[in-house]
Write an enzyme that holds these catalytic residues in place. Structure first.
Site, PDB file in Angstrom:
ATOM      1  N   HIS A   7       0.838  -1.211   0.000  1.00  0.00           N
ATOM      2  CA  HIS A   7       0.000   0.000   0.000  1.00  0.00           C
ATOM      3  C   HIS A   7       0.864   1.248   0.000  1.00  0.00           C
ATOM      4  O   HIS A   7       2.047   1.200   0.310  1.00  0.00           O
ATOM      5  CB  HIS A   7      -0.974   0.049   1.187  1.00  0.00           C
ATOM      6  CG  HIS A   7      -0.336   0.055   2.546  1.00  0.00           C
ATOM      7  ND1 HIS A   7      -0.043  -1.099   3.229  1.00  0.00           N
ATOM      8  CD2 HIS A   7       0.072   1.070   3.355  1.00  0.00           C
ATOM      9  CE1 HIS A   7       0.505  -0.796   4.399  1.00  0.00           C
ATOM     10  NE2 HIS A   7       0.592   0.525   4.498  1.00  0.00           N
ATOM     11  N   HIS A  79       3.984   7.143   3.743  1.00  0.00           N
ATOM     12  CA  HIS A  79       4.920   6.025   3.583  1.00  0.00           C
ATOM     13  C   HIS A  79       4.462   5.106   2.466  1.00  0.00           C
ATOM     14  O   HIS A  79       3.320   5.183   2.015  1.00  0.00           O
ATOM     15  CB  HIS A  79       5.115   5.245   4.883  1.00  0.00           C
ATOM     16  CG  HIS A  79       3.909   4.541   5.425  1.00  0.00           C
ATOM     17  ND1 HIS A  79       3.054   5.107   6.349  1.00  0.00           N
ATOM     18  CD2 HIS A  79       3.404   3.302   5.190  1.00  0.00           C
ATOM     19  CE1 HIS A  79       2.101   4.246   6.658  1.00  0.00           C
ATOM     20  NE2 HIS A  79       2.279   3.137   5.950  1.00  0.00           N
ATOM     21  N   GLU A 130       7.744   1.089   4.971  1.00  0.00           N
ATOM     22  CA  GLU A 130       7.218   0.051   5.854  1.00  0.00           C
ATOM     23  C   GLU A 130       7.439  -1.288   5.143  1.00  0.00           C
ATOM     24  O   GLU A 130       7.202  -1.401   3.938  1.00  0.00           O
ATOM     25  CB  GLU A 130       5.717   0.284   6.082  1.00  0.00           C
ATOM     26  CG  GLU A 130       5.041  -0.755   6.952  1.00  0.00           C
ATOM     27  CD  GLU A 130       3.548  -0.482   7.167  1.00  0.00           C
ATOM     28  OE1 GLU A 130       2.944   0.267   6.375  1.00  0.00           O
ATOM     29  OE2 GLU A 130       2.982  -1.025   8.139  1.00  0.00           O
TER      30      GLU A 130
HETATM   31 CO    CO Z   1       1.166   1.329   6.303  1.00  0.00          CO
END
Ligand code: CO
Length: 134
Positions: A7, A79, A130
């Site tokens: 994502h 992020h 991440e």
């Molecule tokens: Co995230």
């Protein structure tokens, strides 16, 4: 080591407005808003055919995205999340390569119930990364 883009997270100053924008203007499938008190955010997931967009809105007094939104008042990309098969092996490789893992360096259970790590933006082209084990 990294696999799919899981994502892209976008911090937003108005979660209802952002949800409406993605659902009604862009015609995307969006989830309900979910409070994530362990992470200091409320999230809405936008499901795209090949990845997801995670809309992030601050929750509580010490939200980790409050400072980001203070600097980026219209919101912004916060992020990107890449998938890895073995997060501990990934962490060991990154540490051996001199990369900085945020926090205590141990994987935490992330917003999707899976182990995650965050990597220092200064080590990754100015982007908070991440890693999520899938
Ligand atoms: Co995230």
């Amino acid at each position: 080591m990294i696999g799919k883009l899981n994502h892209v997270a976008i911090a937003v100053p108005d979660l209802d407005a952002a949800t409406t924008l993605y659902r009604d203007t862009l015609g995307a499938k969006v989830s309900e808003a979910v409070d994530q008190p362990d992470h200091g955010v409320t999230t809405v997931f936008v499901e795209l055919p090949n990845t997801k967009i995670e809309l992030l809105y601050p929750l509580g007094e010490n939200s980790p995205i409050a400072g980001f939104l203070a600097k980026n008042q219209a919101g912004g990309i916060h992020h990107v999340c890449y998938e890895v098969e073995d997060i501990r092996a990934a962490a060991e490789k990154l540490k051996a390569d001199g990369m900085r893992i945020l926090g205590d360096g141990e994987p935490k259970i992330g917003a999707h119930g899976k182990p995650v790590l965050f990597l220092h933006p200064k080590d990754f082209c100015g982007t908070l990364v991440e890693l999520e084990e899938v």
